[in-house]
Write a protein that holds these residues in place. Structure first.
Motif, short mmCIF file in Angstrom:
data_model
loop_
_atom_site.label_atom_id
_atom_site.label_comp_id
_atom_site.label_asym_id
_atom_site.label_seq_id
_atom_site.Cartn_x
_atom_site.Cartn_y
_atom_site.Cartn_z
N UNK A 63 28.99 41.79 6.34
CA UNK A 63 28.78 43.20 6.70
C UNK A 63 27.95 43.34 7.97
N UNK A 64 26.93 42.51 8.11
CA UNK A 64 26.05 42.62 9.28
C UNK A 64 26.76 42.22 10.56
N UNK A 65 27.57 41.18 10.51
CA UNK A 65 28.31 40.74 11.69
C UNK A 65 29.34 41.80 12.09
N UNK A 66 30.03 42.39 11.12
CA UNK A 66 30.99 43.46 11.40
C UNK A 66 30.28 44.66 12.02
N UNK A 67 29.16 45.03 11.42
CA UNK A 67 28.39 46.19 11.91
C UNK A 67 27.97 45.99 13.37
N UNK A 68 27.42 44.83 13.67
CA UNK A 68 26.96 44.57 15.04
C UNK A 68 28.12 44.44 16.02
N UNK A 69 29.18 43.79 15.60
CA UNK A 69 30.33 43.62 16.47
C UNK A 69 30.91 44.98 16.85
N UNK A 70 31.04 45.84 15.85
CA UNK A 70 31.62 47.17 16.09
C UNK A 70 30.68 48.02 16.95
N UNK A 71 29.39 47.89 16.72
CA UNK A 71 28.39 48.60 17.54
C UNK A 71 28.51 48.19 19.00
N UNK A 72 28.69 46.89 19.23
CA UNK A 72 28.83 46.39 20.61
C UNK A 72 30.11 46.91 21.26
N UNK A 73 31.17 47.01 20.49
CA UNK A 73 32.43 47.53 21.02
C UNK A 73 32.25 48.98 21.50
N UNK A 74 31.56 49.78 20.70
CA UNK A 74 31.30 51.18 21.06
C UNK A 74 30.44 51.25 22.33
N UNK A 75 29.45 50.37 22.44
CA UNK A 75 28.59 50.35 23.63
C UNK A 75 29.37 49.95 24.88
N UNK A 76 30.26 48.97 24.73
CA UNK A 76 31.04 48.47 25.88
C UNK A 76 32.00 49.54 26.39
N UNK A 77 32.76 50.10 25.47
CA UNK A 77 33.77 51.09 25.86
C UNK A 77 33.12 52.41 26.28
N UNK A 78 32.11 52.83 25.51
CA UNK A 78 31.44 54.10 25.80
C UNK A 78 30.44 54.03 26.93
N UNK A 79 30.17 52.78 27.40
CA UNK A 79 29.23 52.54 28.50
C UNK A 79 27.86 53.16 28.22
N UNK A 80 27.35 52.89 27.02
CA UNK A 80 26.03 53.37 26.63
C UNK A 80 25.05 52.20 26.60
N UNK A 81 23.79 52.47 27.03
CA UNK A 81 22.78 51.41 26.97
C UNK A 81 22.28 51.25 25.55
N UNK A 82 21.99 52.37 24.89
CA UNK A 82 21.48 52.31 23.53
C UNK A 82 22.62 52.52 22.54
N UNK A 83 22.59 51.80 21.41
CA UNK A 83 23.67 51.91 20.43
C UNK A 83 23.67 53.25 19.70
N UNK A 84 24.82 53.58 19.14
CA UNK A 84 24.96 54.77 18.29
C UNK A 84 24.18 54.53 17.01
N UNK A 85 23.69 55.60 16.39
CA UNK A 85 22.94 55.50 15.14
C UNK A 85 23.73 54.74 14.07
N UNK A 86 23.01 53.93 13.30
CA UNK A 86 23.63 53.06 12.31
C UNK A 86 24.45 53.78 11.26
N UNK A 87 23.99 54.96 10.82
CA UNK A 87 24.70 55.70 9.77
C UNK A 87 26.10 56.09 10.24
N UNK A 88 26.21 56.45 11.51
CA UNK A 88 27.51 56.85 12.05
C UNK A 88 28.46 55.65 12.14
N UNK A 89 27.89 54.50 12.52
CA UNK A 89 28.70 53.26 12.58
C UNK A 89 29.19 52.91 11.17
#
Length: 341
Positions: free
Chosen positions: A281-307
């Motif tokens: 679960x943790x690896x999936x959560x972080x991997x998906x968070x990184x994908x959102x940061x890369x595509x969305x071009x955000x420095x800070x990640x989206x809140x965990x609850x939304x992920x």
């Protein structure tokens, strides 16, 4: 450069290098030099506070010794009436030491709420845009040991996971630019000493005393803990142990991103294979968070609850389409596509 200007520059450099004759200053610099250890040009983010002024001096010495080019930037947030005057004063003081400070202005409407967080994001945006103009790939920030401890407790109050608790790393990346924090092993008292000894001044930010900000409350709490016997060395050891565990998870997260995603730069999207979600679960959560940061071009990640909510949708729905963090996330059968909004 004219011979006269070159002579003045060499004289200033000699003056700065002579400061290392002071034992405490020399010890601090030697530690800094070993900790930084880069051989590329870099930029320094300056605020005018003791931490960033100390960083300015240490970086200047490092650049002289290693023949590197350095750009110095200060952000005029225009959140206080005297901010522009303050930035110009810092610029004037640093110029005496051949430190040419560039002022970047945050123009436009200012927020009424969440001021510190939004201002921080704007700082990064301005710094990243400016360093790209000069083709500089390294930005030095003045975060120090006390910031590391404060960040730890702030993240506890937010309910952060392991990655959040130890989120102040020596080196991170944003849009292929290295964000480097070479002062993370330095106590604030040492940086204040450098600032006073070299420059004889520093800016006092009134927000540092305003307890409506969570960081100020945490700072006060930590001071009380110190009077009760808080051992900073043991505290740091705990954080470092947590970082070691975190590196293991980061390894498998990176592996998942490399093996189970397809990135189309032309179409500005990432396709996630079904096997992307065959991990803990943790690896999936972080991997998906990184994908959102890369595509969305955000420095800070989206809140965990939304992920977490999106990952649940992926697990339970065969088709959906939602937006998050500047991205459009779509699932068709077993394929998930993340594209720029």
């Amino acid at each position: 450069m004219s011979p006269k200007n070159l002579s003045a520059l060499n004289k200033t450099h000699k003056l700065l290098l002579n400061k290392l004759k002071d034992k405490r200053t020399r010890q601090i610099y030697n530690k800094f030099e070993k900790y930084l250890n880069i051989n590329e040009n870099f930029a320094v983010a300056v605020s005018g506070g003791p931490d960033s002024l100390a960083l300015s001096f240490l970086a200047k010495i490092y650049s002289i010794k290693n023949l590197l080019n350095v750009k110095y930037f200060i952000i005029d947030h225009k959140l206080r009436n005297n901010s522009t005057l303050e930035a110009k004063n810092v610029q004037k003081q640093l110029k005496k030491f051949s430190i040419n400070l560039n002022i970047l202005k945050w123009n436009g409407i200012k927020p009424k709420k969440n001021i510190q967080s939004i201002a921080r994001d704007k700082r990064y945006e301005l710094l990243l845009n400016e360093t790209k103009k000069f083709k500089i790939k390294n930005i030095l920030l003045g975060h120090h040991l006390d910031d590391l401890f404060e960040n730890f407790f702030i993240r506890i109050l937010r309910g952060s996971g392991l990655n959040g608790l130890i989120s102040l790393d020596k080196k991170t990346q944003n849009n292929n630019i290295n964000i480097i924090r070479p002062l993370l092993n330095f106590e604030k008292k040492d940086l204040t000493y450098i600032s006073k000894f070299i420059f004889g001044f520093f800016v006092e930010d009134p927000s540092n005393e305003d307890d409506k900000f969570k960081r100020v409350k945490i700072r006060s709490f930590l001071k009380k803990l110190e009077t009760e016997g808080l051992d900073k060395k043991k505290f740091l050891l705990t954080i470092n142990n947590l970082k070691f565990s975190n590196e293991t998870i980061k390894f498998y997260t990176k592996k998942n991103l490399l093996e189970n995603t397809y990135f189309s730069e032309k179409k500005k999207l990432i396709i996630l294979k079904e096997s992307f979600f065959h991990h803990s679960a943790e690896v999936i959560f972080r991997s998906f968070t990184d994908v959102i940061k890369i595509v969305g071009k955000k420095y800070y990640p989206v809140r965990g609850k939304k992920i977490d909510s999106i990952i649940q949708l992926i697990n339970n729905k065969s088709y959906f389409k939602v937006t998050l963090g500047g991205c459009v996330i779509k699932k068709v059968n077993q394929t998930v596509i993340v594209s720029k909004e």
